[in-house]
Design an enzyme around this catalytic site. Structure first.
Site, PDB file in Angstrom:
ATOM      1  N   GLU A   1     -15.418  -7.896  16.590  1.00 50.50           N
ATOM      2  CA  GLU A   1     -16.636  -8.046  17.409  1.00 50.50           C
ATOM      3  C   GLU A   1     -17.006  -9.493  17.744  1.00 50.50           C
ATOM      4  O   GLU A   1     -18.141  -9.917  17.529  1.00 50.50           O
ATOM      5  CB  GLU A   1     -17.810  -7.345  16.707  1.00 50.50           C
ATOM      6  CG  GLU A   1     -17.563  -5.863  16.520  1.00 50.50           C
ATOM      7  CD  GLU A   1     -18.619  -5.149  15.679  1.00 50.50           C
ATOM      8  OE1 GLU A   1     -19.647  -5.751  15.370  1.00 50.50           O
ATOM      9  OE2 GLU A   1     -18.391  -3.974  15.343  1.00 50.50           O
TER      10      GLU A   1
ATOM     11  N   GLU B   1     -12.866   3.660  15.223  1.00 51.09           N
ATOM     12  CA  GLU B   1     -14.125   4.039  14.547  1.00 51.09           C
ATOM     13  C   GLU B   1     -14.794   5.190  15.303  1.00 51.09           C
ATOM     14  O   GLU B   1     -15.975   5.123  15.652  1.00 51.09           O
ATOM     15  CB  GLU B   1     -15.087   2.837  14.488  1.00 51.09           C
ATOM     16  CG  GLU B   1     -14.488   1.596  13.857  1.00 51.09           C
ATOM     17  CD  GLU B   1     -15.460   0.431  13.723  1.00 51.09           C
ATOM     18  OE1 GLU B   1     -16.675   0.618  13.942  1.00 51.09           O
ATOM     19  OE2 GLU B   1     -14.999  -0.670  13.385  1.00 51.09           O
TER      20      GLU B   1
HETATM   21  O1  G3I Z   1     -24.215  -2.565  -0.517  1.00 52.47           O
HETATM   22  C1  G3I Z   1     -25.624  -2.602  -0.292  1.00 52.47           C
HETATM   23  C2  G3I Z   1     -26.329  -2.085  -1.465  1.00 52.47           C
HETATM   24  O2  G3I Z   1     -26.101  -2.960  -2.547  1.00 52.47           O
HETATM   25  C3  G3I Z   1     -27.833  -1.994  -1.144  1.00 52.47           C
HETATM   26  O3  G3I Z   1     -28.509  -1.411  -2.203  1.00 52.47           O
HETATM   27  C4  G3I Z   1     -28.059  -1.139   0.105  1.00 52.47           C
HETATM   28  C5  G3I Z   1     -29.520  -1.091   0.527  1.00 52.47           C
HETATM   29  O4  G3I Z   1     -29.663  -0.847   1.911  1.00 52.47           O
HETATM   30  O5  G3I Z   1     -27.336  -1.717   1.150  1.00 52.47           O
HETATM   31  C6  G3I Z   1     -25.956  -1.729   0.909  1.00 52.47           C
HETATM   32  O6  G3I Z   1     -25.313  -2.280   1.992  1.00 52.47           O
HETATM   33  C7  G3I Z   1     -25.245  -1.472   3.137  1.00 52.47           C
HETATM   34  C8  G3I Z   1     -23.768  -1.254   3.468  1.00 52.47           C
HETATM   35  O7  G3I Z   1     -23.656  -0.588   4.689  1.00 52.47           O
HETATM   36  C9  G3I Z   1     -23.052  -0.443   2.384  1.00 52.47           C
HETATM   37  O8  G3I Z   1     -23.626   0.822   2.289  1.00 52.47           O
HETATM   38  C10 G3I Z   1     -25.920  -2.221   4.280  1.00 52.47           C
HETATM   39  O9  G3I Z   1     -27.324  -2.291   4.034  1.00 52.47           O
HETATM   40  C11 G3I Z   1     -25.672  -1.530   5.589  1.00 52.47           C
HETATM   41  O10 G3I Z   1     -26.151  -2.343   6.657  1.00 52.47           O
HETATM   42  C12 G3I Z   1     -24.180  -1.348   5.768  1.00 52.47           C
HETATM   43  O11 G3I Z   1     -23.965  -0.698   6.986  1.00 52.47           O
HETATM   44  C13 G3I Z   1     -22.634  -0.701   7.458  1.00 52.47           C
HETATM   45  C14 G3I Z   1     -22.557  -1.566   8.719  1.00 52.47           C
HETATM   46  O12 G3I Z   1     -21.252  -1.472   9.264  1.00 52.47           O
HETATM   47  C15 G3I Z   1     -22.809  -3.035   8.419  1.00 52.47           C
HETATM   48  O13 G3I Z   1     -21.794  -3.560   7.629  1.00 52.47           O
HETATM   49  C16 G3I Z   1     -22.242   0.729   7.760  1.00 52.47           C
HETATM   50  O14 G3I Z   1     -22.176   1.462   6.522  1.00 52.47           O
HETATM   51  C17 G3I Z   1     -20.880   0.762   8.448  1.00 52.47           C
HETATM   52  O15 G3I Z   1     -20.603   2.064   8.890  1.00 52.47           O
HETATM   53  C18 G3I Z   1     -20.912  -0.161   9.657  1.00 52.47           C
HETATM   54  O16 G3I Z   1     -19.626  -0.170  10.215  1.00 52.47           O
HETATM   55  C19 G3I Z   1     -19.465  -0.951  11.413  1.00 52.47           C
HETATM   56  C20 G3I Z   1     -18.052  -1.498  11.407  1.00 52.47           C
HETATM   57  O17 G3I Z   1     -17.809  -2.210  10.224  1.00 52.47           O
HETATM   58  C21 G3I Z   1     -17.823  -2.390  12.635  1.00 52.47           C
HETATM   59  N1  G3I Z   1     -18.143  -1.675  13.851  1.00 52.47           N
HETATM   60  C22 G3I Z   1     -19.446  -1.043  13.906  1.00 52.47           C
HETATM   61  C23 G3I Z   1     -19.626  -0.117  12.701  1.00 52.47           C
HETATM   62  C24 G3I Z   1     -20.934   0.626  12.768  1.00 52.47           C
HETATM   63  O18 G3I Z   1     -22.004  -0.262  12.689  1.00 52.47           O
END
Ligand code: G3I
Length: 372
Positions: A157, A262
């Site tokens: 991205e 994805e």
């Molecule tokens: O790991 C922490 C945890 O310690 C904490 O307690 C919790 C509280 O909210 O958050 C956890 O982190 C979360 C993480 O996912 C793991 O579950 C983040 O808040 C959350 O923002 C994160 O979201 C992910 C997002 O990417 C950001 O990295 C989504 O699961 C994941 O599906 C999404 O995937 C992305 C691809 O990597 C790139 N393309 C877009 C796609 C969708 O957004």
């Protein structure tokens, strides 16, 4: 030992309950393209109900992507700490079921801790120092998984929807240099791994063309880039099949592999009719955007089946160009779309429901398309 026997028994029972007779999608698509799923901590640990996810994975998927476990913040949370264990477990799990692992992702503007961009005084690093930090990160990860991770989303991205480069901290410090240097380092550390650029909304011509120009620049600099990943976060009606097809054709025409990395289909409305995956674009929860809390009405389910069918027909038509289709999650309950673009939604984007049951109408159609 006892635990091992118990878990094998659970897998056998689940396979029996959830349909051991039917072959998996990966079998139907053998020789066409890989069928992948993104998995996260819960599935890797396999606790409780997520034990079911293991049998689903083993049955249907021959490619696995870590949804979050390889992102910088997860695997390298502080300067001298690497948290490899969850990723090690994921790789073990994938190998135990004969699936290939796609490393997601080495360099991204999101889920990257602030310390990465700063010196000990909290000042922003200059381009050279930042690139050195990035190269060390790539070296540590790719050396550890050399020969075990089949391919990497090296850079994720880096381009805005309008085709301009994203003004991330990477870009601000180095221009596009970080992208080239990331690919160069990746190639050096694991010359056998496939290397990709990955982005969403790649059906938008301006964005796609910048990605293609970037990939060509990398290649012309003598650095390897094997493919361009189209994420495939789609809606029921948008983007059109023509728009998606145009991207497949353009990328392949320039000599790069195409993969849908994805895939999910959002059936819910949102305030600006937005799809894609700009995860910074979020809204306050409103009930009017969460229409199907008690289950999906039959007519919407039919639309979902139709949309999946049309997409897979398109993918199959271009099987000579496409190497993999990965779903972004296994079952609806675990999808990121329950929390984007607003938290607290009940989303239905995947091919297994909240009880880990196959959506048989979709899966049946996907098998039929493979057999055509
Ligand atoms: O790991 C922490 C945890 O310690 C904490 O307690 C919790 C509280 O909210 O958050 C956890 O982190 C979360 C993480 O996912 C793991 O579950 C983040 O808040 C959350 O923002 C994160 O979201 C992910 C997002 O990417 C950001 O990295 C989504 O699961 C994941 O599906 C999404 O995937 C992305 C691809 O990597 C790139 N393309 C877009 C796609 C969708 O957004």
């Amino acid at each position: 030992m006892k635990n091992l026997k118990l878990s094998s028994l659970i897998i056998l029972l689940t396979l029996f309950t959830y349909g051991v007779k039917a072959q998996g999608l990966k079998d139907s698509y053998e020789g066409i393209f890989d069928i992948g799923a993104a998995i996260d901590q819960r599935q890797v640990n396999g606790f409780g109900k997520d034990q079911i996810a293991h049998s689903i994975l083993a049955k249907h998927f021959n490619s696995v992507t870590p949804e979050n476990l390889m992102k910088w913040g997860s695997i390298h949370p502080s300067p001298n700490t690497y948290n490899f264990e969850p990723m090690d477990k994921l790789v073990d799990l994938a190998e135990s079921m004969g699936a290939r692992v796609v490393g997601h992702t080495l360099v991204w503007h999101n889920q990257t801790p602030n310390w990465v961009y700063e010196n000990e005084q909290g000042e922003r690093l200059d381009g050279l120092a930042l690139i050195k930090r990035m190269e060390d990160h790539i070296t540590a990860i790719m050396s550890r998984y050399k020969g075990r991770v089949f391919a990497y989303d090296v850079v994720n991205e880096a381009i805005f929807d309008n085709g301009e480069y994203r003004t991330s901290k990477w870009y601000e410090a180095t221009g596009t240099e970080f992208i080239k240097r990331a690919f160069a380092k990746a190639e050096e550390i694991d010359p056998d791994a496939e290397l990709y650029y990955n982005d969403y909304n790649m059906w938008k011509p301006a964005k796609r063309e910048t990605a293609i120009a970037l990939a060509k620049e990398i290649r012309e600099a003598g650095i390897r880039i094997d493919g361009i990943g189209l994420q495939g976060h789609y809606g029921l009606e948008s983007p059109s099949l023509e728009e998606i097809e145009a991207s497949i054709l353009r990328i392949a025409e320039e000599g790069f592999k195409v993969m849908f990395t994805e895939v999910d289909i959002d059936v819910l409305p949102n305030p600006v009719n937005r799809h894609g995956a700009d995860i910074d674009a979020t809204f306050e929860f409103e009930e009017q955007y969460n229409l199907y809390t008690d289950g999906l009405p039959a007519e919407i389910q039919e639309k979902l089946v139709k949309r999946y069918a049309e997409l897979f027909e398109l993918f199959k038509k271009h099987e000579d160009k496409i190497t993999r289709i990965t779903f972004w999650g296994i079952h609806d309950g675990g999808s990121w779309l329950n929390n984007w673009p607003m938290r607290g939604r009940t989303a239905y984007p995947l091919i297994f429901d909240r009880n880990y049951q196959e959506k048989q109408d979709i899966i049946q159609v996907l098998h039929e398309i493979a057999a055509k």
